[in-house]
Design a protein around this motif. Structure first.
Motif, PDB file in Angstrom:
ATOM      1  N   LEU A 530       0.849  -1.191   0.000  1.00 55.45           N
ATOM      2  CA  LEU A 530       0.000   0.000   0.000  1.00 55.45           C
ATOM      3  C   LEU A 530       0.886   1.244   0.000  1.00 55.45           C
ATOM      4  O   LEU A 530       1.586   1.511   0.980  1.00 55.45           O
ATOM      5  CB  LEU A 530      -0.899  -0.006   1.237  1.00 55.45           C
ATOM      6  N   VAL A 531       0.889   1.963  -1.118  1.00 55.40           N
ATOM      7  CA  VAL A 531       1.627   3.230  -1.201  1.00 55.40           C
ATOM      8  C   VAL A 531       0.692   4.338  -0.722  1.00 55.40           C
ATOM      9  O   VAL A 531      -0.458   4.449  -1.181  1.00 55.40           O
ATOM     10  CB  VAL A 531       2.089   3.507  -2.648  1.00 55.40           C
ATOM     11  N   ILE A 532       1.154   5.140   0.228  1.00 58.53           N
ATOM     12  CA  ILE A 532       0.311   6.202   0.784  1.00 58.53           C
ATOM     13  C   ILE A 532       0.321   7.391  -0.185  1.00 58.53           C
ATOM     14  O   ILE A 532       1.226   8.231  -0.176  1.00 58.53           O
ATOM     15  CB  ILE A 532       0.806   6.635   2.186  1.00 58.53           C
ATOM     16  N   SER A 533      -0.708   7.437  -1.028  1.00 62.73           N
ATOM     17  CA  SER A 533      -0.845   8.529  -2.004  1.00 62.73           C
ATOM     18  C   SER A 533      -1.612   9.689  -1.363  1.00 62.73           C
ATOM     19  O   SER A 533      -2.130   9.582  -0.247  1.00 62.73           O
ATOM     20  CB  SER A 533      -1.588   8.024  -3.229  1.00 62.73           C
ATOM     21  N   GLN A 545     -12.470   3.776   7.282  1.00 62.50           N
ATOM     22  CA  GLN A 545     -12.198   2.398   7.688  1.00 62.50           C
ATOM     23  C   GLN A 545     -11.131   1.788   6.766  1.00 62.50           C
ATOM     24  O   GLN A 545     -10.927   2.240   5.636  1.00 62.50           O
ATOM     25  CB  GLN A 545     -13.487   1.570   7.612  1.00 62.50           C
ATOM     26  N   SER A 546     -10.483   0.729   7.264  1.00 66.94           N
ATOM     27  CA  SER A 546      -9.412   0.093   6.484  1.00 66.94           C
ATOM     28  C   SER A 546      -9.941  -0.460   5.166  1.00 66.94           C
ATOM     29  O   SER A 546      -9.232  -0.495   4.159  1.00 66.94           O
ATOM     30  CB  SER A 546      -8.752  -1.018   7.302  1.00 66.94           C
ATOM     31  N   ARG A 547     -11.221  -0.886   5.139  1.00 70.32           N
ATOM     32  CA  ARG A 547     -11.797  -1.430   3.906  1.00 70.32           C
ATOM     33  C   ARG A 547     -11.872  -0.350   2.827  1.00 70.32           C
ATOM     34  O   ARG A 547     -11.590  -0.607   1.650  1.00 70.32           O
ATOM     35  CB  ARG A 547     -13.189  -1.996   4.202  1.00 70.32           C
ATOM     36  N   GLN A 548     -12.225   0.874   3.225  1.00 67.64           N
ATOM     37  CA  GLN A 548     -12.296   1.974   2.262  1.00 67.64           C
ATOM     38  C   GLN A 548     -10.904   2.318   1.727  1.00 67.64           C
ATOM     39  O   GLN A 548     -10.720   2.593   0.534  1.00 67.64           O
ATOM     40  CB  GLN A 548     -12.909   3.210   2.926  1.00 67.64           C
ATOM     41  N   ILE A 549      -9.907   2.288   2.634  1.00 67.95           N
ATOM     42  CA  ILE A 549      -8.527   2.573   2.219  1.00 67.95           C
ATOM     43  C   ILE A 549      -8.054   1.512   1.225  1.00 67.95           C
ATOM     44  O   ILE A 549      -7.428   1.820   0.206  1.00 67.95           O
ATOM     45  CB  ILE A 549      -7.602   2.617   3.456  1.00 67.95           C
ATOM     46  N   GLU A 550      -8.399   0.243   1.494  1.00 71.28           N
ATOM     47  CA  GLU A 550      -7.979  -0.840   0.604  1.00 71.28           C
ATOM     48  C   GLU A 550      -8.638  -0.716  -0.766  1.00 71.28           C
ATOM     49  O   GLU A 550      -7.989  -0.919  -1.803  1.00 71.28           O
ATOM     50  CB  GLU A 550      -8.329  -2.196   1.226  1.00 71.28           C
ATOM     51  N   GLU A 551      -9.926  -0.361  -0.791  1.00 71.05           N
ATOM     52  CA  GLU A 551     -10.630  -0.222  -2.069  1.00 71.05           C
ATOM     53  C   GLU A 551     -10.002   0.862  -2.936  1.00 71.05           C
ATOM     54  O   GLU A 551      -9.840   0.698  -4.155  1.00 71.05           O
ATOM     55  CB  GLU A 551     -12.105   0.082  -1.813  1.00 71.05           C
ATOM     56  N   LEU A 552      -9.618   1.970  -2.308  1.00 70.21           N
ATOM     57  CA  LEU A 552      -8.974   3.036  -3.072  1.00 70.21           C
ATOM     58  C   LEU A 552      -7.586   2.598  -3.561  1.00 70.21           C
ATOM     59  O   LEU A 552      -7.198   2.889  -4.706  1.00 70.21           O
ATOM     60  CB  LEU A 552      -8.852   4.300  -2.210  1.00 70.21           C
ATOM     61  N   ALA A 553      -6.854   1.879  -2.713  1.00 69.00           N
ATOM     62  CA  ALA A 553      -5.524   1.385  -3.111  1.00 69.00           C
ATOM     63  C   ALA A 553      -5.629   0.425  -4.294  1.00 69.00           C
ATOM     64  O   ALA A 553      -4.780   0.439  -5.197  1.00 69.00           O
ATOM     65  CB  ALA A 553      -4.850   0.703  -1.927  1.00 69.00           C
ATOM     66  N   LEU A 554      -6.687  -0.407  -4.317  1.00 67.81           N
ATOM     67  CA  LEU A 554      -6.890  -1.331  -5.432  1.00 67.81           C
ATOM     68  C   LEU A 554      -7.148  -0.564  -6.730  1.00 67.81           C
ATOM     69  O   LEU A 554      -6.667  -0.945  -7.792  1.00 67.81           O
ATOM     70  CB  LEU A 554      -8.055  -2.281  -5.131  1.00 67.81           C
ATOM     71  N   GLN A 555      -7.902   0.537  -6.623  1.00 63.62           N
ATOM     72  CA  GLN A 555      -8.140   1.375  -7.795  1.00 63.62           C
ATOM     73  C   GLN A 555      -6.845   2.005  -8.310  1.00 63.62           C
ATOM     74  O   GLN A 555      -6.689   2.263  -9.504  1.00 63.62           O
ATOM     75  CB  GLN A 555      -9.149   2.469  -7.460  1.00 63.62           C
ATOM     76  N   GLU A 556      -5.896   2.233  -7.375  1.00 59.89           N
ATOM     77  CA  GLU A 556      -4.616   2.850  -7.752  1.00 59.89           C
ATOM     78  C   GLU A 556      -3.578   1.826  -8.193  1.00 59.89           C
ATOM     79  O   GLU A 556      -2.419   2.171  -8.420  1.00 59.89           O
ATOM     80  CB  GLU A 556      -4.088   3.673  -6.580  1.00 59.89           C
TER      81      GLU A 556
END
Length: 586
Positions: A530-533, A545-556
């Motif tokens: 996970l790169v912190i963009s 929540q961590s799930r929201q962070i993961e979903e955005l990371a997957l999009q990136e």
């Protein structure tokens, strides 16, 4: 079984020929050169061994190198076989009964590490530890009254085959136990008696045999567990525990005392946990053993972690890093300051990944200081600090001091509390690169874990550059893995087609001699990075929540550990079952 004799007729002046007859005059020179060429031993060690051979009773170089612990018996056997073009005997090739005639003494075979393989019409095929020992082969040919054809075997495997062929049916552990003595109870309160028992040859041999077999099995841990009716010994091989032959329950106190003496622990203290270390050489390998004891109902349970100092390879590719994920990780690692976190449960390879990253950063231009508990591997050029909470040297106290040591890179073994995390953040804010680990299930969970510890969101977004989540899966044995076409239902359900250019081919474990019949040999990591963009920083600031962070990371562009595992299964490195064992498609 009646004792056999080595019958050599005095008048037999011309012994039968020994095979092969076209061996070079000085095969040990080629043997030594090949060992150096393969990096198994240094040239200075060869010269020292030759000087010792000149003045010792052991003039033969292979035996002397093994006795000095400079080369493992497998490396010795493989090089001897290659140099002389001899076959290398596998354990499955040894017959259950000896094909050699009764004219060969059992003691002769045991002392010289020789075992019969086959009786052919014009010759006997034998396995020997040193196929260039012409005196031994000449004596054996005279005793057999036929030519002998040597092949190369490992001394330990030859000895086990001899036990099977000529012994009383007892295993090596059984023979040692027979020497241990009577079944009388051992008084554990008598410390001096325990010391005496632990220093006796049978107990020393029991413990040495356990450690030797652990090394042969490629074990990462040895578990010695006392129960009411038995002492259990288990090895963890490729992350999975397997039970092995153990000493008898009456030897429990003596065996555990022996391990504690080797680790310089207090054998009189059996009520409190203790930790220690052992340094020794087994089969030419330098080992660093971490010993942990805890009291249980029936005695102390001992776990020994085996750290192979010479065999560890600090290489990202061999760990399982590859492709775009490796590029992203190296890009973040190249940043001059900030925090990189590695997450995962105990035993997921976090420390090895940290050391590999440090190895990559370790240049003369950088000062690197680590604070660890414990120091697992010693890195040349890196200042490593072992925490000692009993004298007040905690992670936090050590970190306060090392910031004044002008480091460029700081590695913290684990972020365990808010105080340590705050100092790490302050270090990152003042221009240091900080590497550490967290116990969370995935990369996105690392952010919420820091917030749960009490770290402010603006500090997290200002300092954390990337979070790596990883697990270890067993690597398929490349020698025996079996390909098969994946079922269409599996391809559809797991969306495997995206990882293959054509038809999806998976592999299953089969089992062979090289992997001890398990189908797996070694482990590799499956990861998510996970790169912190800037977009993820905005989510963190809004306490997502961590799930929201993961979903955005997957999009990136991030792959989850599950997806990385599926990709490596399609590549033939592991199996779908292994991926499912350590991950879930959340």
């Amino acid at each position: 079984m009646r004792e056999k004799t080595l019958a050599i007729a005095p008048q037999q002046l011309n012994p039968p020929p020994i095979y092969p007859q076209s061996v070079e005059a000085h095969p040990y020179e080629r043997f030594a050169e090949e060992l150096v060429k393969r990096g198994k031993v240094r040239e200075t060690e060869i010269h020292r061994a030759k000087r010792l051979a000149a003045q010792a009773d052991e003039p033969k170089l292979p035996a002397l190198l093994a006795r000095l612990g400079l080369v493992s018996e497998r490396d010795t056997a493989e090089v001897l076989a290659d140099v002389g073009s001899f076959p290398l005997v596998s354990p499955a090739d040894y017959p259950d009964t000896s094909p050699l005639p009764d004219t060969v003494a059992i003691r002769f075979l045991k002392e010289n590490h020789v075992v019969g393989i086959a009786a052919q019409e014009h010759e006997f095929v034998v396995a020997v530890a040193d196929p260039f020992d012409h005196d031994l082969l000449a004596a054996l040919a005279l005793a057999c009254e036929k030519p002998v054809k040597p092949q190369v075997g490992l001394p330990s495997e030859i000895d086990r085959a001899l036990e099977q062929q000529l012994g009383s049916g007892k295993t090596l552990m059984g023979q040692i136990v027979a020497d241990f003595g009577s079944d009388e109870e051992i008084d554990e309160a008598d410390v001096e008696h325990l010391k005496d028992l632990a220093s006796e040859a049978p107990v020393i041999r029991m413990v040495n045999l356990i450690m030797q077999r652990a090394v042969e099995s490629r074990a990462s841990d040895i578990h010695v567990e006392p129960f009411e009716q038995r002492l259990k010994v288990r090895f963890r091989v490729d992350g999975v525990l397997r039970e092995v032959e153990a000493p008898p329950v009456r030897s429990t106190a003596a065996v555990i005392s022996r391990i504690k003496i080797m680790a310089k622990l207090n054998i009189a203290e059996r009520r409190l946990p203790q930790d220690g270390r052992i340094k020794l050489q087994v089969q030419g390998r330098e080992l660093d053993l971490r010993v942990s004891t805890v009291p249980t109902m029936y005695g102390e349970s001992v776990v020994i972690r085996l750290l192979h100092k010479e065999s560890i390879v600090f290489d990202f590719s061999s760990l399982g890093f590859e492709g775009a994920m490796l590029e992203r990780f190296l890009d973040v690692l190249a940043l001059p300051h900030g925090i990189i976190l590695i997450t995962g449960p105990t035993g997921s390879g976090k420390s090895t990944t940290l050391y590999t990253a440090l190895h990559k950063l370790n240049t003369p231009e950088r000062k690197i200081i680590t604070v660890e508990d414990p120091v697992e591997y010693q890195l040349e050029g890196v200042n490593q600090i072992q925490v000692k909470p009993q004298i007040g040297l905690t992670f936090a106290n050590a970190l306060r001091s090392i910031v004044r040591q002008d480091p460029d890179v700081i590695m913290i073994g684990e972020m365990r509390d808010l105080e340590t995390a705050r100092i790490a953040v302050q270090s990152a804010l003042t221009g240091h690169l900080v590497l550490s680990t967290l116990h969370t299930n995935d990369a996105a969970g690392g952010v919420t874990r820091l917030m749960d510890m009490g770290l402010e969101d603006y500090l997290i977004t200002s300092t954390v550059n990337g979070i790596l989540g990883q697990r270890l899966v067993r690597r398929l044995c490349p020698n025996c893995r079996e390909p098969y076409p994946a079922m269409p239902e599996v391809v559809e359900e797991m969306k495997l087609a995206r990882f293959a250019d054509g038809p999806v081919i998976l592999h299953r474990p089969k089992g062979c001699e090289q992997c001890d019949g398990t189908g797996y040999r070694g482990r590799l990591a499956i990861q998510e990075f996970l790169v912190i963009s800037d977009a993820i920083r905005r989510l963190v600031m809004s306490h997502a929540q961590s799930r929201q962070i993961e979903e955005l990371a997957l999009q990136e562009g991030m792959y989850t550990m599950y997806e990385d595992g599926l990709r490596k299964a399609v590549m033939g490195l592991t199996t779908i079952e292994e991926v499912l064992r350590v991950t879930s498609d959340s």
